[in-house]
Design an enzyme around this catalytic site. Sequence first.
Site, short mmCIF file in Angstrom:
data_model
loop_
_atom_site.label_atom_id
_atom_site.label_comp_id
_atom_site.label_asym_id
_atom_site.label_seq_id
_atom_site.Cartn_x
_atom_site.Cartn_y
_atom_site.Cartn_z
N HIS A 17 -2.79 9.00 1.28
CA HIS A 17 -3.50 7.37 -0.09
C HIS A 17 -4.61 7.20 -0.39
O HIS A 17 -5.81 7.83 -0.14
CB HIS A 17 -2.68 6.45 1.38
CG HIS A 17 -3.78 6.10 2.63
ND1 HIS A 17 -4.02 5.33 2.68
CD2 HIS A 17 -3.10 7.31 3.74
CE1 HIS A 17 -4.49 5.01 4.23
NE2 HIS A 17 -4.11 6.04 4.04
N CYS A 36 -3.80 2.97 -5.33
CA CYS A 36 -2.33 3.80 -4.34
C CYS A 36 -1.28 4.02 -4.80
O CYS A 36 -0.26 5.15 -4.77
CB CYS A 36 -2.81 2.80 -2.73
SG CYS A 36 -1.55 0.97 -3.33
N HIS A 78 0.68 -1.27 -0.01
CA HIS A 78 0.11 -0.13 0.27
C HIS A 78 0.32 1.64 -0.07
O HIS A 78 1.51 1.50 1.27
CB HIS A 78 -1.13 0.08 0.84
CG HIS A 78 -2.20 1.02 0.96
ND1 HIS A 78 -2.92 1.87 0.49
CD2 HIS A 78 -2.51 2.06 1.84
CE1 HIS A 78 -3.65 1.99 0.27
NE2 HIS A 78 -2.91 2.53 1.46
#
Length: 259
Positions: free
Chosen positions: A42, A152, A30
């Site tokens: 994010h 992401c 991530h």
Amino acid sequence: MGLLSNRISKESLKPGDHIYSWRTAYIYAHHGIYIGDDKVVHFTRHGQEVGTGTVLDILLLSSVPAHSTVPCPNCTMQQDGHGVILSCLNCFLAGGILYRFEYAVRPALFLAKVRGGTCTLAVSDSNDIVVNRAKYLLENGFGCYNVFKNNCEDFAIYCKTALLIVDQGTMGQSGQAASIIGGPLAAVLSTPMRLVTTNIYGMAATAVGVYCASRYAADIGMRRDVVKVSAEDLTRRLATGLLQVSEPQISAAPIQAIQ
């Protein structure tokens, strides 16, 4: 940047850093932008981190950390909306290890990093521009989340470079997506080499070579079909449908100017 790891300490973080953390079994990383004061911007799938609508979700969902039922006193995790959220560093890491994504790396080092999604050949903008871009997208969104087409890592790379893979008004893919696609593709493309050599080591070397070449060509720092798009222009075009998430691509294509 180390050859084997981009791991860093929290003390070495600077506002504007592109950071990431591997999830369970290193299946998925991530990514986000550190903006200072222990905060990270994010991009998530409405508070989730993965989702393809395919059987691949069975593997990818296992990499998502369990969210605590106790609210974090340092941040408010947005559960719906456009998917770009602000959280504290600890919530972003979710118990994982902190890594920093590297920019403007040498080609030899890029190829030595067999796993995609850790570095790029592209050059980053200045840290203050990166932070301002991330904050703008926090308020205005980054389009629809898709693990292969707009995830992401795509968000963080855009914040760092303002570069988009654009082909007739479509948005592109990230390094870890290219790795997931490129590995099986390399195996398929190298299969005909069995007609040339029956040596298993030779076939393995060929598959690795094809994979590395495809990942190198797919990197946003090497592709010719990229343009620099301001955050304001990006969100306007997304809102009006002039930009859409693209299908995954491996090879480069001629540059397309945004009209």
